[in-house]
Design a protein around this motif. Structure first.
Motif, PDB file in Angstrom:
ATOM      1  N   LEU A   1       0.721  -1.248  -0.011  1.00  0.00           N
ATOM      2  CA  LEU A   1      -0.003  -0.105  -0.022  1.00  0.00           C
ATOM      3  C   LEU A   1       0.973   1.125   0.070  1.00  0.00           C
ATOM      4  N   THR A   2       1.094   1.718  -1.081  1.00  0.00           N
ATOM      5  CA  THR A   2       2.158   2.760  -1.295  1.00  0.00           C
ATOM      6  C   THR A   2       1.634   4.099  -2.183  1.00  0.00           C
ATOM      7  N   GLY A   3       2.350   5.211  -1.885  1.00  0.00           N
ATOM      8  CA  GLY A   3       2.185   6.217  -2.568  1.00  0.00           C
ATOM      9  C   GLY A   3       2.637   6.437  -4.037  1.00  0.00           C
ATOM     10  N   THR A   4       3.584   5.314  -4.287  1.00  0.00           N
ATOM     11  CA  THR A   4       4.296   5.124  -5.592  1.00  0.00           C
ATOM     12  C   THR A   4       3.575   4.362  -6.486  1.00  0.00           C
ATOM     13  N   ILE A   5       3.547   4.924  -7.652  1.00  0.00           N
ATOM     14  CA  ILE A   5       2.774   4.587  -8.582  1.00  0.00           C
ATOM     15  C   ILE A   5       3.266   3.094  -9.012  1.00  0.00           C
ATOM     16  N   LYS A   6       2.321   2.075  -9.513  1.00  0.00           N
ATOM     17  CA  LYS A   6       2.716   0.683  -9.598  1.00  0.00           C
ATOM     18  C   LYS A   6       3.801   0.342 -10.226  1.00  0.00           C
ATOM     19  N   SER A   7       4.148   1.038 -11.486  1.00  0.00           N
ATOM     20  CA  SER A   7       5.514   0.457 -12.128  1.00  0.00           C
ATOM     21  C   SER A   7       6.759   0.843 -11.466  1.00  0.00           C
ATOM     22  N   ASN A   8       6.807   1.838 -10.611  1.00  0.00           N
ATOM     23  CA  ASN A   8       8.113   2.369  -9.957  1.00  0.00           C
ATOM     24  C   ASN A   8       7.880   1.372  -8.737  1.00  0.00           C
ATOM     25  N   ALA A   9       6.807   1.204  -7.991  1.00  0.00           N
ATOM     26  CA  ALA A   9       6.929   0.234  -6.649  1.00  0.00           C
ATOM     27  C   ALA A   9       7.600  -1.195  -7.108  1.00  0.00           C
TER      28      ALA A   9
END
Length: 235
Positions: A109-117
């Motif tokens: 559960l992250t503020g990062t966009i999916k591709s970057n996560a």
């Protein structure tokens, strides 16, 4: 089990800021002067505020363009992640230990966009413990508490069992993570590895506060203490 990414599992802040500057230049044709602080917020919110504080009048078209540019800028810097960033101490062992628990599904559960996560965890060998398809990400324009509930729904659809406050744990490093867990009714393990102090994390309402992730047994014990066994047949 939902993990925050930045300053909980990895620290790649230098590369992230550089990618933001590149994406800003691509989208606006201007150099980035000021980047809005992260403070546990999603990329979508950071993007809108960054555009505003740099005098860009935003419209609906800016967010998808910026997200696309940010993903490309970050991917082009993938080799720098290991050179200029690092996995947080104990992150791999903690993920590995939690993965051994019966019935556990781990995602982010992250503020990062999916591709970057995905890229952040992949470059440090942490991706193998995570099902990215049931996580929540920074391009989804929801408050983090609502995004947590979205992730719970994804788990139910993919794995077929109920996912609620009795069996959902968020691990993160910021007071904002704690607040999201509280609002969504999930349990919260806070790790004082980011910019929030242990006192701030306690005050925000974390169920358990750990100094870091270096004691995997401590992490596992915290998860077990805060959850009930999952009935995979429950719907």
């Amino acid at each position: 089990m939902l993990w925050n990414v930045d300053l909980t599992l990895v620290d790649v802040a230098i590369v992230t800021r550089d990618a933001y500057a590149d994406a800003f230049r691509q989208v606006t044709g201007r150099p980035l002067v000021k980047l809005a602080p992260a403070m546990g917020r999603p990329d979508s919110e950071i993007i809108f505020e960054t555009l505003a504080v740099n005098g860009i009048v935003t419209g609906d078209e800016h967010l998808p363009k910026f997200i696309e540019a940010l993903a490309a800028a970050f991917a082009s810097r993938r080799k720098r992640l290991v050179k200029e960033g690092h996995a947080m101490p104990g992150a791999k062992d903690a993920l590995q230990a939690v993965a051994r628990l019966d019935g556990v599904v781990q995602s982010v559960l992250t503020g990062t966009i999916k591709s970057n996560a995905v890229l952040k965890l992949d470059m440090f060998g942490l991706d193998r413990y995570v099902d990215f398809e049931v996580g929540g990400y920074g391009e989804e324009v929801y408050p983090k508490a609502s995004l947590l509930q979205v992730a719970q729904g994804r788990v139910k659809r993919r794995y077929g069992f109920r996912c609620d406050g009795s069996n959902t744990v968020l691990i993160g490093d910021s007071a904002r993570d704690v607040q999201a867990a509280r609002i969504a009714g999930a349990a919260m393990i806070a790790v004082a590895s980011g910019r929030s102090t242990p006192a701030e994390l306690h005050e925000a309402g974390a169920d358990i506060v750990l100094q870091d992730l270096t004691n995997a047994s401590e992490v596992v014990a915290a998860v077990a203490r805060l959850t009930s066994p999952v009935d995979r047949k429950a719907v």
